[in-house]
Design a protein around this motif. Structure first.
Motif, PDB file in Angstrom:
ATOM      1  N   ILE A   9       0.825  -1.216   0.000  1.00 31.49           N
ATOM      2  CA  ILE A   9       0.000   0.000   0.000  1.00 31.49           C
ATOM      3  C   ILE A   9       0.861   1.269   0.000  1.00 31.49           C
ATOM      4  CG2 ILE A   9      -0.220  -0.188   2.556  1.00 31.49           C
ATOM      5  CD1 ILE A   9      -2.963   1.239   2.236  1.00 31.49           C
ATOM      6  N   PRO A  10       0.514   2.262  -0.845  1.00 33.39           N
ATOM      7  CA  PRO A  10       1.192   3.554  -0.774  1.00 33.39           C
ATOM      8  C   PRO A  10       0.582   4.412   0.337  1.00 33.39           C
ATOM      9  CG  PRO A  10      -0.232   3.434  -2.733  1.00 33.39           C
ATOM     10  CD  PRO A  10      -0.481   2.214  -1.925  1.00 33.39           C
ATOM     11  N   VAL A  11       1.440   4.897   1.235  1.00 32.64           N
ATOM     12  CA  VAL A  11       0.970   5.687   2.374  1.00 32.64           C
ATOM     13  C   VAL A  11       1.762   6.989   2.459  1.00 32.64           C
ATOM     14  CG1 VAL A  11       0.721   5.747   4.904  1.00 32.64           C
ATOM     15  CG2 VAL A  11       0.313   3.616   3.664  1.00 32.64           C
ATOM     16  N   GLY A  12       1.046   8.105   2.643  1.00 37.91           N
ATOM     17  CA  GLY A  12       1.736   9.378   2.793  1.00 37.91           C
ATOM     18  C   GLY A  12       0.860  10.546   2.392  1.00 37.91           C
ATOM     19  N   GLY A  13       1.512  11.621   1.926  1.00 38.70           N
ATOM     20  CA  GLY A  13       0.787  12.831   1.544  1.00 38.70           C
ATOM     21  C   GLY A  13       0.156  12.693   0.173  1.00 38.70           C
ATOM     22  N   GLU A  14      -0.500  13.786  -0.269  1.00 42.85           N
ATOM     23  CA  GLU A  14      -1.239  13.676  -1.526  1.00 42.85           C
ATOM     24  C   GLU A  14      -0.347  13.602  -2.758  1.00 42.85           C
ATOM     25  OE1 GLU A  14      -5.121  15.749  -2.059  1.00 42.85           O
ATOM     26  OE2 GLU A  14      -4.719  16.321   0.019  1.00 42.85           O
ATOM     27  N   SER A  15       0.878  14.190  -2.685  1.00 44.53           N
ATOM     28  CA  SER A  15       1.694  14.162  -3.902  1.00 44.53           C
ATOM     29  C   SER A  15       2.821  13.128  -3.853  1.00 44.53           C
ATOM     30  CB  SER A  15       2.274  15.543  -4.182  1.00 44.53           C
ATOM     31  OG  SER A  15       2.921  16.024  -3.036  1.00 44.53           O
ATOM     32  N   LEU A  16       3.216  12.696  -2.668  1.00 46.25           N
ATOM     33  CA  LEU A  16       4.296  11.704  -2.566  1.00 46.25           C
ATOM     34  C   LEU A  16       4.019  10.742  -1.417  1.00 46.25           C
ATOM     35  CD1 LEU A  16       7.134  11.129  -3.891  1.00 46.25           C
ATOM     36  CD2 LEU A  16       8.112  12.275  -1.900  1.00 46.25           C
ATOM     37  N   GLN A  17       4.283   9.466  -1.687  1.00 50.30           N
ATOM     38  CA  GLN A  17       4.046   8.468  -0.632  1.00 50.30           C
ATOM     39  C   GLN A  17       5.195   7.468  -0.585  1.00 50.30           C
ATOM     40  OE1 GLN A  17       1.563   7.977  -3.460  1.00 50.30           O
ATOM     41  NE2 GLN A  17       0.733  10.002  -2.918  1.00 50.30           N
ATOM     42  N   LEU A  59       9.274  -0.222   0.302  1.00 56.05           N
ATOM     43  CA  LEU A  59       9.775  -0.674  -1.001  1.00 56.05           C
ATOM     44  C   LEU A  59      10.378   0.481  -1.813  1.00 56.05           C
ATOM     45  CD1 LEU A  59       6.945  -3.162  -2.094  1.00 56.05           C
ATOM     46  CD2 LEU A  59       9.093  -3.669  -0.930  1.00 56.05           C
ATOM     47  N   CYS A  60       9.716   1.637  -1.834  1.00 55.28           N
ATOM     48  CA  CYS A  60      10.225   2.781  -2.609  1.00 55.28           C
ATOM     49  C   CYS A  60       9.326   3.997  -2.345  1.00 55.28           C
ATOM     50  CB  CYS A  60      10.236   2.481  -4.116  1.00 55.28           C
ATOM     51  SG  CYS A  60       8.616   2.134  -4.814  1.00 55.28           S
ATOM     52  N   ASN A  61       9.724   5.143  -2.916  1.00 55.87           N
ATOM     53  CA  ASN A  61       8.827   6.299  -2.940  1.00 55.87           C
ATOM     54  C   ASN A  61       7.917   6.168  -4.151  1.00 55.87           C
ATOM     55  OD1 ASN A  61       9.911   7.556  -0.679  1.00 55.87           O
ATOM     56  ND2 ASN A  61      11.462   8.629  -1.901  1.00 55.87           N
ATOM     57  N   CYS A  62       6.747   6.764  -4.092  1.00 55.42           N
ATOM     58  CA  CYS A  62       5.821   6.633  -5.220  1.00 55.42           C
ATOM     59  C   CYS A  62       4.803   7.776  -5.194  1.00 55.42           C
ATOM     60  CB  CYS A  62       5.096   5.292  -5.152  1.00 55.42           C
ATOM     61  SG  CYS A  62       4.256   5.022  -3.580  1.00 55.42           S
ATOM     62  N   ALA A  63       4.020   7.874  -6.262  1.00 51.66           N
ATOM     63  CA  ALA A  63       2.978   8.917  -6.348  1.00 51.66           C
ATOM     64  C   ALA A  63       1.718   8.310  -6.962  1.00 51.66           C
ATOM     65  CB  ALA A  63       3.480  10.077  -7.203  1.00 51.66           C
ATOM     66  N   PHE A  64       0.731   8.082  -6.115  1.00 55.15           N
ATOM     67  CA  PHE A  64      -0.545   7.498  -6.561  1.00 55.15           C
ATOM     68  C   PHE A  64      -1.671   8.517  -6.424  1.00 55.15           C
ATOM     69  CE2 PHE A  64       1.744   3.573  -5.990  1.00 55.15           C
ATOM     70  CZ  PHE A  64       1.097   2.628  -6.769  1.00 55.15           C
ATOM     71  N   VAL A  65      -2.765   8.272  -7.124  1.00 53.81           N
ATOM     72  CA  VAL A  65      -3.988   9.069  -6.921  1.00 53.81           C
ATOM     73  C   VAL A  65      -4.548   8.732  -5.530  1.00 53.81           C
ATOM     74  CG1 VAL A  65      -4.550   9.190  -9.399  1.00 53.81           C
ATOM     75  CG2 VAL A  65      -5.465   7.312  -8.019  1.00 53.81           C
ATOM     76  N   PRO A  66      -5.347   9.642  -4.947  1.00 56.73           N
ATOM     77  CA  PRO A  66      -5.801   9.405  -3.568  1.00 56.73           C
ATOM     78  C   PRO A  66      -6.802   8.260  -3.394  1.00 56.73           C
ATOM     79  CG  PRO A  66      -6.621  11.517  -4.401  1.00 56.73           C
ATOM     80  CD  PRO A  66      -5.731  10.959  -5.457  1.00 56.73           C
ATOM     81  N   LEU A  67      -6.663   7.587  -2.256  1.00 57.61           N
ATOM     82  CA  LEU A  67      -7.623   6.570  -1.824  1.00 57.61           C
ATOM     83  C   LEU A  67      -8.699   7.313  -1.035  1.00 57.61           C
ATOM     84  CD1 LEU A  67      -8.066   3.386  -1.464  1.00 57.61           C
ATOM     85  CD2 LEU A  67      -7.036   3.715   0.787  1.00 57.61           C
ATOM     86  N   ILE A  68      -9.917   7.301  -1.553  1.00 59.74           N
ATOM     87  CA  ILE A  68     -10.974   8.095  -0.937  1.00 59.74           C
ATOM     88  C   ILE A  68     -12.011   7.176  -0.304  1.00 59.74           C
ATOM     89  CG2 ILE A  68     -12.832   9.755  -1.415  1.00 59.74           C
ATOM     90  CD1 ILE A  68     -10.885  10.656  -3.791  1.00 59.74           C
TER      91      ILE A  68
END
Ligand code: SAH
Length: 228
Positions: A185-193, A210-219
């Motif tokens: 799961i990507p966890v973090g702020g809106e632009s970087l997780q 695992l790494c840094n990533c940038a996903f659309v928000p889980l709403i």
């Protein structure tokens, strides 16, 4: 004339296959995706089938692509990294949160026994369902709803993949893992997780980044609380 057209059609199909092979070599193998069954799945699933035809020439690019409603199909490498992290043997029951185009679910469907996937946008779910049918994929169950609370009815899962970014890890998802089960799961702020991999050990959960990533928000009720 007709022979000229049929000749034109063939190289076209072959070129997607070639583009996929290049994608697997350059974007996946070169970056450390080593699981042969994962690499094979990326050669077999036609990514272009999950996006609209006007974008087909970019289908095997090293990037996410728009799928409508401000959502994206993830970058192939990220899909591969998340999939490989589950260490699938083919026997597993998997939950995906964020069906989107359906590409990640289709990859998982080749590598496990049953995939459950949840999408909050009915329109995306409808399109994904049609693609699964047209590709003859029958081991995916798709539901429209809030995936932050999981899909309790079919839990526990051997693996859970969340393909949208959450401010925190939803407790409901951790609780729906079986012993030894893995959650990516990507966890973090809106632009970087950060992309986390959890493994269940009794009532505890080991966590690896695992790494840094940038996903659309889980709403949803255990994610971000609205579209804004
Ligand atoms: N796995 C997808 C990536 C889609 S992008 C693919 O392979 O194409 C993330 C998706 O998560 C979007 O379609 C978005 O609508 C969906 N989403 C966001 N919050 C959600 C929630 N709470 N429950 C289910 N889906 C959600």
């Amino acid at each position: 004339m007709s022979s000229l057209f049929s000749n034109l059609n063939r190289p076209m199909k072959r070129s997607y296959k070639l583009q996929r092979e290049n994608m697997v070599d350059r974007q996946l193998k070169n970056r450390g995706i080593t699981d042969e069954s994962v690499l094979d799945a990326f050669n077999r699933i036609e990514r272009h089938r999950f996006i609209e035809e006007s974008l087909w020439d970019r289908a095997y690019n090293d990037s996410p692509l728009p799928i409508g409603l401000n959502q994206t199909i993830s970058q192939p490498y990220i899909v591969a990294l998340m999939t490989q992290a589950l260490e699938l043997t083919g026997e597993e029951k998997i939950l995906e949160v964020g069906t989107g185009s359906g590409y990640q679910a289709a990859i998982l469907a080749l590598l496990s026994s049953q995939v459950f996937t949840i999408e909050r946008h009915g329109e995306l779910a409808k399109t994904a369902r049609r693609v699964f049918e047209s590709l003859g994929i029958h081991n995916i169950a798709l539901r429209v709803g809030d995936g932050t609370i999981g899909w309790k009815e079919y839990s526990p899962y051997d693996g859970i993949i969340v393909t949208a970014a959450s401010p925190e890890t939803p407790k409901s998802l951790l609780n729906q893992l079986c012993e030894g089960g893995k959650l990516v799961i990507p966890v973090g702020g809106e632009s970087l997780q950060k992309l986390y991999l959890y493994t269940r050990r009794g009532d505890d959960f080991d966590r690896k980044t695992l790494c840094n990533c940038a996903f659309v928000p889980l709403i949803g009720s255990e994610g971000w609380n609205n579209d804004s």
